[in-house]
Design a protein around this motif. Sequence first.
Motif, PDB file in Angstrom:
ATOM      1  N   GLU A 137      39.220  33.754  36.165  1.00 50.60           N
ATOM      2  CA  GLU A 137      40.094  34.445  35.221  1.00 50.60           C
ATOM      3  C   GLU A 137      39.254  35.304  34.288  1.00 50.60           C
ATOM      4  OE1 GLU A 137      42.915  32.064  33.110  1.00 50.60           O
ATOM      5  OE2 GLU A 137      43.399  30.869  34.875  1.00 50.60           O
ATOM      6  N   ASP A 138      39.746  36.492  34.036  1.00 45.43           N
ATOM      7  CA  ASP A 138      39.161  37.448  33.092  1.00 45.43           C
ATOM      8  C   ASP A 138      37.661  37.641  33.304  1.00 45.43           C
ATOM      9  OD1 ASP A 138      39.255  39.395  31.190  1.00 45.43           O
ATOM     10  OD2 ASP A 138      39.176  38.001  29.493  1.00 45.43           O
ATOM     11  N   HIS A 139      37.270  37.903  34.523  1.00 44.83           N
ATOM     12  CA  HIS A 139      35.891  38.285  34.818  1.00 44.83           C
ATOM     13  C   HIS A 139      35.839  39.813  34.764  1.00 44.83           C
ATOM     14  CE1 HIS A 139      32.415  39.314  37.359  1.00 44.83           C
ATOM     15  NE2 HIS A 139      31.892  38.241  36.796  1.00 44.83           N
ATOM     16  N   ALA A 140      35.384  40.349  33.630  1.00 48.20           N
ATOM     17  CA  ALA A 140      35.349  41.798  33.402  1.00 48.20           C
ATOM     18  C   ALA A 140      36.734  42.415  33.577  1.00 48.20           C
ATOM     19  CB  ALA A 140      34.330  42.458  34.322  1.00 48.20           C
ATOM     20  N   GLY A 141      37.780  41.665  33.166  1.00 47.15           N
ATOM     21  CA  GLY A 141      39.145  42.167  33.254  1.00 47.15           C
ATOM     22  C   GLY A 141      39.855  41.870  34.557  1.00 47.15           C
ATOM     23  N   PHE A 142      39.219  41.116  35.442  1.00 48.52           N
ATOM     24  CA  PHE A 142      39.808  40.768  36.732  1.00 48.52           C
ATOM     25  C   PHE A 142      40.113  39.276  36.802  1.00 48.52           C
ATOM     26  CE2 PHE A 142      37.674  44.674  37.730  1.00 48.52           C
ATOM     27  CZ  PHE A 142      38.414  45.264  38.737  1.00 48.52           C
ATOM     28  N   ASP A 143      41.237  38.945  37.423  1.00 51.33           N
ATOM     29  CA  ASP A 143      41.571  37.578  37.801  1.00 51.33           C
ATOM     30  C   ASP A 143      41.552  37.541  39.323  1.00 51.33           C
ATOM     31  OD1 ASP A 143      42.131  36.970  35.088  1.00 51.33           O
ATOM     32  OD2 ASP A 143      44.184  37.687  35.335  1.00 51.33           O
ATOM     33  N   GLY A 144      41.249  36.388  39.907  1.00 50.80           N
ATOM     34  CA  GLY A 144      41.211  36.341  41.361  1.00 50.80           C
ATOM     35  C   GLY A 144      41.305  34.944  41.918  1.00 50.80           C
ATOM     36  N   VAL A 145      41.607  34.902  43.203  1.00 53.17           N
ATOM     37  CA  VAL A 145      41.691  33.639  43.929  1.00 53.17           C
ATOM     38  C   VAL A 145      41.186  33.860  45.352  1.00 53.17           C
ATOM     39  CG1 VAL A 145      44.114  34.004  44.623  1.00 53.17           C
ATOM     40  CG2 VAL A 145      43.190  31.681  44.509  1.00 53.17           C
ATOM     41  N   MET A 146      40.441  32.892  45.874  1.00 50.20           N
ATOM     42  CA  MET A 146      39.969  32.909  47.245  1.00 50.20           C
ATOM     43  C   MET A 146      40.639  31.766  47.999  1.00 50.20           C
ATOM     44  SD  MET A 146      37.645  34.409  45.251  1.00 50.20           S
ATOM     45  CE  MET A 146      36.270  33.522  44.637  1.00 50.20           C
ATOM     46  N   LEU A 147      41.121  32.068  49.205  1.00 54.10           N
ATOM     47  CA  LEU A 147      41.818  31.079  50.032  1.00 54.10           C
ATOM     48  C   LEU A 147      41.220  31.064  51.430  1.00 54.10           C
ATOM     49  CD1 LEU A 147      44.437  32.878  48.476  1.00 54.10           C
ATOM     50  CD2 LEU A 147      45.270  30.590  48.904  1.00 54.10           C
ATOM     51  N   ALA A 148      41.257  29.890  52.055  1.00 58.68           N
ATOM     52  CA  ALA A 148      40.727  29.748  53.411  1.00 58.68           C
ATOM     53  C   ALA A 148      41.539  28.707  54.169  1.00 58.68           C
ATOM     54  CB  ALA A 148      39.256  29.315  53.376  1.00 58.68           C
ATOM     55  N   LEU A 149      41.463  28.792  55.467  1.00 58.36           N
ATOM     56  CA  LEU A 149      41.985  27.719  56.313  1.00 58.36           C
ATOM     57  C   LEU A 149      40.884  26.678  56.452  1.00 58.36           C
ATOM     58  CD1 LEU A 149      43.778  29.826  59.049  1.00 58.36           C
ATOM     59  CD2 LEU A 149      44.845  28.405  57.288  1.00 58.36           C
ATOM     60  N   PRO A 150      41.221  25.401  56.462  1.00 59.58           N
ATOM     61  CA  PRO A 150      40.190  24.365  56.578  1.00 59.58           C
ATOM     62  C   PRO A 150      39.305  24.601  57.798  1.00 59.58           C
ATOM     63  CG  PRO A 150      42.303  23.388  56.038  1.00 59.58           C
ATOM     64  CD  PRO A 150      42.564  24.839  56.341  1.00 59.58           C
ATOM     65  N   GLY A 151      37.990  24.590  57.571  1.00 56.33           N
ATOM     66  CA  GLY A 151      37.025  24.749  58.650  1.00 56.33           C
ATOM     67  C   GLY A 151      36.784  26.185  59.092  1.00 56.33           C
ATOM     68  N   ALA A 152      37.460  27.141  58.484  1.00 58.98           N
ATOM     69  CA  ALA A 152      37.310  28.539  58.896  1.00 58.98           C
ATOM     70  C   ALA A 152      36.036  29.150  58.309  1.00 58.98           C
ATOM     71  CB  ALA A 152      38.525  29.354  58.460  1.00 58.98           C
ATOM     72  N   ASP A 153      35.469  30.109  59.026  1.00 60.53           N
ATOM     73  CA  ASP A 153      34.282  30.816  58.563  1.00 60.53           C
ATOM     74  C   ASP A 153      34.651  32.123  57.872  1.00 60.53           C
ATOM     75  OD1 ASP A 153      32.551  28.875  59.484  1.00 60.53           O
ATOM     76  OD2 ASP A 153      32.352  29.804  61.447  1.00 60.53           O
ATOM     77  N   TYR A 154      35.812  32.198  57.321  1.00 59.70           N
ATOM     78  CA  TYR A 154      36.269  33.389  56.616  1.00 59.70           C
ATOM     79  C   TYR A 154      37.191  32.946  55.494  1.00 59.70           C
ATOM     80  CZ  TYR A 154      40.443  32.466  59.317  1.00 59.70           C
ATOM     81  OH  TYR A 154      41.529  31.850  59.875  1.00 59.70           O
ATOM     82  N   HIS A 155      37.378  33.815  54.539  1.00 59.67           N
ATOM     83  CA  HIS A 155      38.378  33.553  53.519  1.00 59.67           C
ATOM     84  C   HIS A 155      38.915  34.871  52.982  1.00 59.67           C
ATOM     85  CE1 HIS A 155      34.616  33.486  51.066  1.00 59.67           C
ATOM     86  NE2 HIS A 155      35.364  34.085  50.155  1.00 59.67           N
ATOM     87  N   LEU A 156      40.050  34.780  52.327  1.00 67.86           N
ATOM     88  CA  LEU A 156      40.700  35.925  51.721  1.00 67.86           C
ATOM     89  C   LEU A 156      40.510  35.852  50.212  1.00 67.86           C
ATOM     90  CD1 LEU A 156      44.135  35.836  53.598  1.00 67.86           C
ATOM     91  CD2 LEU A 156      42.026  37.023  54.272  1.00 67.86           C
ATOM     92  N   GLU A 157      40.283  37.010  49.613  1.00 66.49           N
ATOM     93  CA  GLU A 157      40.200  37.085  48.162  1.00 66.49           C
ATOM     94  C   GLU A 157      41.249  38.079  47.680  1.00 66.49           C
ATOM     95  OE1 GLU A 157      37.119  38.102  44.519  1.00 66.49           O
ATOM     96  OE2 GLU A 157      36.641  38.829  46.524  1.00 66.49           O
ATOM     97  N   PHE A 158      42.015  37.667  46.692  1.00 60.97           N
ATOM     98  CA  PHE A 158      42.998  38.538  46.075  1.00 60.97           C
ATOM     99  C   PHE A 158      42.627  38.672  44.607  1.00 60.97           C
ATOM    100  CE2 PHE A 158      45.090  36.527  49.657  1.00 60.97           C
ATOM    101  CZ  PHE A 158      45.555  37.643  50.340  1.00 60.97           C
ATOM    102  N   THR A 159      42.603  39.908  44.120  1.00 65.07           N
ATOM    103  CA  THR A 159      42.239  40.146  42.728  1.00 65.07           C
ATOM    104  C   THR A 159      43.320  40.966  42.038  1.00 65.07           C
ATOM    105  OG1 THR A 159      41.035  42.178  43.270  1.00 65.07           O
ATOM    106  CG2 THR A 159      39.762  40.117  43.207  1.00 65.07           C
ATOM    107  N   HIS A 160      43.395  40.766  40.738  1.00 64.51           N
ATOM    108  CA  HIS A 160      44.280  41.579  39.901  1.00 64.51           C
ATOM    109  C   HIS A 160      43.481  42.057  38.702  1.00 64.51           C
ATOM    110  CE1 HIS A 160      47.704  43.118  37.784  1.00 64.51           C
ATOM    111  NE2 HIS A 160      47.355  42.403  36.735  1.00 64.51           N
ATOM    112  N   GLN A 161      43.447  43.371  38.522  1.00 67.17           N
ATOM    113  CA  GLN A 161      42.788  43.942  37.359  1.00 67.17           C
ATOM    114  C   GLN A 161      43.828  44.108  36.264  1.00 67.17           C
ATOM    115  OE1 GLN A 161      41.073  47.823  37.908  1.00 67.17           O
ATOM    116  NE2 GLN A 161      39.965  47.733  35.981  1.00 67.17           N
ATOM    117  N   ARG A 162      43.611  43.455  35.159  1.00 68.13           N
ATOM    118  CA  ARG A 162      44.561  43.495  34.047  1.00 68.13           C
ATOM    119  C   ARG A 162      44.799  44.941  33.592  1.00 68.13           C
ATOM    120  NH1 ARG A 162      42.922  38.127  30.569  1.00 68.13           N
ATOM    121  NH2 ARG A 162      42.918  36.729  32.363  1.00 68.13           N
ATOM    122  N   GLY A 163      46.086  45.294  33.455  1.00 71.82           N
ATOM    123  CA  GLY A 163      46.452  46.624  32.991  1.00 71.82           C
ATOM    124  C   GLY A 163      46.374  47.706  34.051  1.00 71.82           C
ATOM    125  N   HIS A 164      46.176  47.345  35.304  1.00 73.28           N
ATOM    126  CA  HIS A 164      46.031  48.323  36.384  1.00 73.28           C
ATOM    127  C   HIS A 164      47.025  48.001  37.501  1.00 73.28           C
ATOM    128  CE1 HIS A 164      43.935  51.210  38.929  1.00 73.28           C
ATOM    129  NE2 HIS A 164      43.963  50.315  39.896  1.00 73.28           N
TER     130      HIS A 164
END
Length: 132
Positions: A35-62
């Motif tokens: 939360e609030d990392h230089a104005g960005f909030d974000g979350v990373m999600l993965a499937l159990p055991g997967a070698d990849y993940h998704l990241e979603f970010t939201h820039q406050r005010g944008h």
Amino acid sequence: MIAQQLRVARPTDDLEGVLRFYRDGVGMTVVASFEDHAGFDGVMLALPGADYHLEFTHQRGHRVGRAPGQDHLLVFYLPDAAAWQAAVERMRRQGYAPVPSYNPYWDERGSTFEDPDGYRVVFQNAAWEHRA
């Protein structure tokens, strides 16, 4: 090139809605968030055991807007019919109805769902045979 991990990242205007879609609907697990990392909030999600993940970010005010088209897809290949049906039913239980695919190929053996930003996820009841 040998990569240890793959992250697919994209911005969103609806971080909470996207989190619910991918966590509760798709069945991914939150592996990190911020939360609030230089104005960005974000979350990373993965499937159990997967070698990849998704990241979603939201820039406050944008605002980033919706997907530029209906053929922006994440495709999950689920060759086991029971696992595929369980994935589709989990989405429906969470209130996400299948949508017709822009490319009718995906409707032949799959179900497509649209996330809050207009990007789409396909659960394909098939194995992908190509190997790199």
